[in-house]
Structures are given as C-alpha cells and as structure tokens.
Design a protein around this motif. Structure first.
Motif, PDB file in Angstrom:
ATOM      1  N   ALA A 325       0.830  -1.206   0.000  1.00  0.00           N
ATOM      2  CA  ALA A 325       0.000   0.000   0.000  1.00  0.00           C
ATOM      3  C   ALA A 325       0.866   1.258   0.000  1.00  0.00           C
ATOM      4  CB  ALA A 325      -0.935   0.000   1.210  1.00  0.00           C
ATOM      5  N   THR A 326       1.940   1.249   0.785  1.00  0.00           N
ATOM      6  CA  THR A 326       2.846   2.396   0.833  1.00  0.00           C
ATOM      7  C   THR A 326       3.478   2.650  -0.528  1.00  0.00           C
ATOM      8  OG1 THR A 326       3.338   2.061   3.181  1.00  0.00           O
ATOM      9  CG2 THR A 326       4.941   3.330   1.905  1.00  0.00           C
ATOM     10  N   ILE A 327       3.912   1.585  -1.191  1.00  0.00           N
ATOM     11  CA  ILE A 327       4.516   1.726  -2.522  1.00  0.00           C
ATOM     12  C   ILE A 327       3.534   2.377  -3.488  1.00  0.00           C
ATOM     13  CG2 ILE A 327       5.288   0.407  -4.538  1.00  0.00           C
ATOM     14  CD1 ILE A 327       6.543  -1.601  -2.528  1.00  0.00           C
ATOM     15  N   VAL A 328       2.294   1.903  -3.495  1.00  0.00           N
ATOM     16  CA  VAL A 328       1.304   2.445  -4.427  1.00  0.00           C
ATOM     17  C   VAL A 328       0.994   3.908  -4.105  1.00  0.00           C
ATOM     18  CG1 VAL A 328      -1.063   2.230  -5.270  1.00  0.00           C
ATOM     19  CG2 VAL A 328       0.306   0.171  -4.896  1.00  0.00           C
ATOM     20  N   ILE A 329       0.889   4.245  -2.832  1.00  0.00           N
ATOM     21  CA  ILE A 329       0.599   5.639  -2.447  1.00  0.00           C
ATOM     22  C   ILE A 329       1.701   6.567  -2.948  1.00  0.00           C
ATOM     23  CG2 ILE A 329       0.453   7.247  -0.501  1.00  0.00           C
ATOM     24  CD1 ILE A 329      -2.108   5.719  -0.945  1.00  0.00           C
ATOM     25  N   THR A 330       2.969   6.148  -2.847  1.00  0.00           N
ATOM     26  CA  THR A 330       4.064   7.009  -3.303  1.00  0.00           C
ATOM     27  C   THR A 330       4.036   7.193  -4.817  1.00  0.00           C
ATOM     28  OG1 THR A 330       5.657   5.178  -3.553  1.00  0.00           O
ATOM     29  CG2 THR A 330       5.537   6.248  -1.392  1.00  0.00           C
ATOM     30  N   GLU A 331       3.383   6.286  -5.531  1.00  0.00           N
ATOM     31  CA  GLU A 331       3.321   6.359  -6.988  1.00  0.00           C
ATOM     32  C   GLU A 331       2.037   7.014  -7.492  1.00  0.00           C
ATOM     33  OE1 GLU A 331       3.943   2.306  -8.091  1.00  0.00           O
ATOM     34  OE2 GLU A 331       6.004   2.279  -7.344  1.00  0.00           O
ATOM     35  N   CYS A 332       1.209   7.485  -6.564  1.00  0.00           N
ATOM     36  CA  CYS A 332      -0.058   8.121  -6.936  1.00  0.00           C
ATOM     37  C   CYS A 332       0.038   9.636  -7.016  1.00  0.00           C
ATOM     38  CB  CYS A 332      -1.141   7.760  -5.908  1.00  0.00           C
ATOM     39  SG  CYS A 332      -1.813   6.108  -6.092  1.00  0.00           S
ATOM     40  N   CYS A 333       1.160  10.205  -6.599  1.00  0.00           N
ATOM     41  CA  CYS A 333       1.223  11.659  -6.504  1.00  0.00           C
ATOM     42  C   CYS A 333       2.595  12.174  -6.919  1.00  0.00           C
ATOM     43  CB  CYS A 333       0.907  12.119  -5.082  1.00  0.00           C
ATOM     44  SG  CYS A 333       1.985  11.422  -3.812  1.00  0.00           S
ATOM     45  N   ALA A 334       2.623  13.427  -7.369  1.00  0.00           N
ATOM     46  CA  ALA A 334       3.868  14.110  -7.685  1.00  0.00           C
ATOM     47  C   ALA A 334       4.493  14.656  -6.411  1.00  0.00           C
ATOM     48  CB  ALA A 334       3.593  15.246  -8.679  1.00  0.00           C
ATOM     49  N   VAL A 335       5.732  15.142  -6.521  1.00  0.00           N
ATOM     50  CA  VAL A 335       6.471  15.611  -5.340  1.00  0.00           C
ATOM     51  C   VAL A 335       5.693  16.683  -4.589  1.00  0.00           C
ATOM     52  CG1 VAL A 335       8.554  16.791  -4.573  1.00  0.00           C
ATOM     53  CG2 VAL A 335       8.707  15.026  -6.333  1.00  0.00           C
TER      54      VAL A 335
END
Length: 404
Positions: A325-335
């Motif tokens: 879940a953490t991996i996917v959350i980091t890939e859902c948004c820009a910096v």
C-alpha cells in the motif's frame, strides 16, 4: 536486495537511521500497548473501558497525522521528526505519573500525546521515498519498514524486564523505558539528511486532493493500509488482555508480541523485491490470505499457540499489505502533492485503527475473544475483492512504476 545495494553516503545513512528509528518507533509502541492495556484494565472504572487509552492513542495519531504531514512539508522532515520524538519522551513521563497517582483520565491523556508521537513517526517510510527514485525506492521503503524487526526483541523484552523494576508500582519503569527510547531517537534523528522543501515547491500544490484520492490506485491502497492496521491493532490490543483473562502469564503475552513483531518486519527485507517480481497487487492479496489465517487461529481456541499463530499471521499479513500500500501511495502523486496525499492517507489509516481499538474492549468482554476475529472478515473480503478488481481493470498484477 540488501542494504548494500543502496549507494552509501547520504542515502545509505538515511536508510540506516530511518530503519533504526522505525525499530525504536515500534519498540516504544510495543511497550506502550502491551503495558497500557493492562494498566487501563486496572485503573478503569469498568473493564469495558480498558482499551480507551489505547483508542485515544490511535485517535491522537489520526487527529495529528494530517497536520504533521503539512508541517513537515513546510519545515522539513528532520525538524518534524524531532518534534514527534519529543512527544514520545513526554508521553512516557505522563504515563508514569498517571500510574503513580492512579489516574485513568491522565492515562487517557497520555494516549493522546503518544498518538501525536506515532503520527510523526509514521512518515519514516515516506521520508526515504523523498530521496530515492525508481525501483530502488521500493527496496528502500521496505528496508526502512523492516527496521522495525528490532522491536521484536527490544519491545517485549523491555516491557517484561522493567515490569517490576520499580515495585510495588508495577509497570512504572516501563513508561520510563518509553521516555529513554524516545530520547535515543532524538539523538539519531539529528543526523538524517533529507532536503528541506524548496520555496518553489511550497508555492506549487499540484492537483486538488479530491482528484488525487479519486484514483482507483489510491482508493485500493488506502483500503489495504486501513485493513492492515485495523486488523493488526484489533487483534494485538485484545491479545494481552485476553491472555490475562485466560490466566496465561505476562511472559507468555510478551512471547506472543515478540513473534508478532518479528512477523511484522522480517518480511520487509524482501517485500520490495517481491513487489517488483510479482507485482504489488499480488503482494496485497497474499496479505489478505495471511489475515484470514489469523482469523482462523483466533476462532479455533484460547491456548497459547492460538494466540501465537494469530499474532504471527496478522503480523505477516500487515507487512505484505502495508508495504504494498505504501509503494502504491508514493506512486499516486507528484512531489508537490506528497504532503497532502500522504497526510490524508495516514488519517484514513489511523481512523480505521481508532475505530477498531475503541470497540475492542467491549467486543472482548461482552462477546469473547472469537468475536475479535469474526468482525474482521468483512473488511478482509472487501480488500481482496477491491485488489482483484483493480488488477483486472489495469490488466496486470504488476503495475508499472509511475515516472517522477
């Protein structure tokens, strides 16, 4: 993928420090949860209220996680983490004071303070993603989370060892251990090196939060994170109290928590590699299978090994679900969208924990230990179904890493 695969220098130092702080974070949480459930049972006016301080611990985290994320987005990770560790130090002091004067109300307030501490610490996993990109980010995130494996030794051992250290005030020394470990974190966090947000980043907020959280990936990842924490919290908050009711010694409870912590974090050393090899959605599904196994262990009996298997399987399931879940959350948004996205996600996660924790005491005392397991079945099935739906929708169980 070993830590040596991460190039040393600033990144390697950050990984080691954050992994160590992750271990201390959960060591402190283990001592606080293991001790405060029993202390709450002894101080509460009604046994049904025994888990209220722990519920407030999670509620404090839920209420402060979004402000904590926004604050760190402005002042940087290191100052924010130092503020959070300070709350942990003073939370231990307040816990000892509450026990010394026999105040259930003060113990409840202690739970809120410790919740603020936990909210800041929950961002260690996201902090390393700030400075690592590509496939290496998945390994770095999983290694930082895996640092919590030390809590399998430090947490239960510290609680058991310190239990009667200041007799006749049972568990008072355990709260002193909380403060000591939080102080150690303060010393370590002074050495992390994560860039402070640039002014240009502060002025750009990216997409509206509503648009980000409507993404199917975000929705499924948030559900998985909520389940992982709700299930883990509900079972492991209730377990020490249930074992006490079943006349099992405190050392048995510490033994169960110890192996539960090992199960939570040992798979983290290779969870990132599994996500890259088999896909994050497969790893999520494995997590739900582990949680189903934990429910089977709960409803099968009240012997020591029922508690052990429940703790071990819910810990493994938590790891697979939470890492993916953490991996996917980091890939859902820009910096420039990270602070609000991560903050809202963790608010949902802590809300789910609080909801389960507040009701755990009532479930346990009114309906029995097995009810703690049965009530998890609907959300386990929901998470598995949502994950399968998303994988079919995207046509793959191994989504590509979003370019940053």
């Amino acid at each position: 993928m070993a830590i040596s695969s991460l190039r040393f220098g600033s990144i390697g130092r950050n990984v080691l420090i954050l992994a160590t702080c992750q271990g201390l974070l959960f060591s402190i949480n283990t001592v606080f949860v293991l001790v405060s459930g029993l202390v709450g049972a002894s101080l509460a006016p009604d046994p049904v209220l025994a888990t209220v301080p722990l519920g407030l611990f999670i509620a404090g985290a839920a209420l402060s996680t979004y402000p904590a994320s926004l604050l760190m987005g402005r002042i940087g990770r290191r100052p924010g983490f130092l503020i959070g560790a300070s709350f942990g130090f003073y939370g231990g002091v307040l816990g000892a004071w509450a026990l010394s004067i026999g105040s259930f109300g003060l113990l409840c307030f202690t739970g809120l303070v410790m919740g603020v501490y936990f909210a800041f610490g929950s961002y260690y996993r996201f902090a390393i993603a700030d400075v690592v990109t590509g496939k290496l980010k998945r390994h770095a995130v999983s290694i930082v989370l895996a640092g919590g494996v030390m809590s399998g030794v430090v947490g239960p051992y510290s609680a058991d060892w310190s239990r009667d250290l200041l007799a006749p005030q049972t568990f008072m020394a355990s709260y002193a251990v909380v403060s000591a470990l939080a102080y150690l974190k303060l010393l370590l966090l002074a050495f992390i090196d994560i860039p402070t947000p640039r002014k240009v980043d502060k002025q750009r907020t990216g997409r509206p939060l509503g648009e980000i959280i409507r993404q199917p990936r975000f929705i499924v990842a948030a559900i998985a994170g909520m389940l992982s924490w709700a299930a883990m919290n509900q079972l492991m908050v209730a377990a020490p109290i249930a074992m006490h009711i079943c006349a099992l010694p405190f050392s048995d409870a510490a033994f169960v928590i110890q192996w539960h912590n090992f199960a939570m974090f040992l798979p983290g050393f290779f969870a990132g590699a599994l996500a890259n090899r088999f896909g994050v959605y497969n790893v999520m599904l494995w997590g739900t299978v582990m949680l189903l196994g934990a429910v089977v262990a709960v409803v099968s009996g009240i012997d020591l090994w029922n508690f052990w298997w429940a703790g071990f399987l819910v810990g493994t399931g938590w790891c697979f679900l939470f890492v993916s879940a953490t991996i996917v959350i980091t890939e859902c948004c820009a910096v420039q969208e990270q602070s609000k996205t991560q903050g809202f996600n963790d608010f949902l996660v802590f809300f789910a924990q609080a909801f389960g924790t507040f009701g755990t005491g009532a479930l346990l005392h009114l309906l029995g230990w097995s009810s703690v397991g049965y009530t998890l079945l609907p959300i386990i099935i929901l998470t598995a179904g949502a994950t399968i739906w998303l994988s079919i929708r995207e046509g793959t169980l191994a989504p590509q890493i979003r370019s940053s």
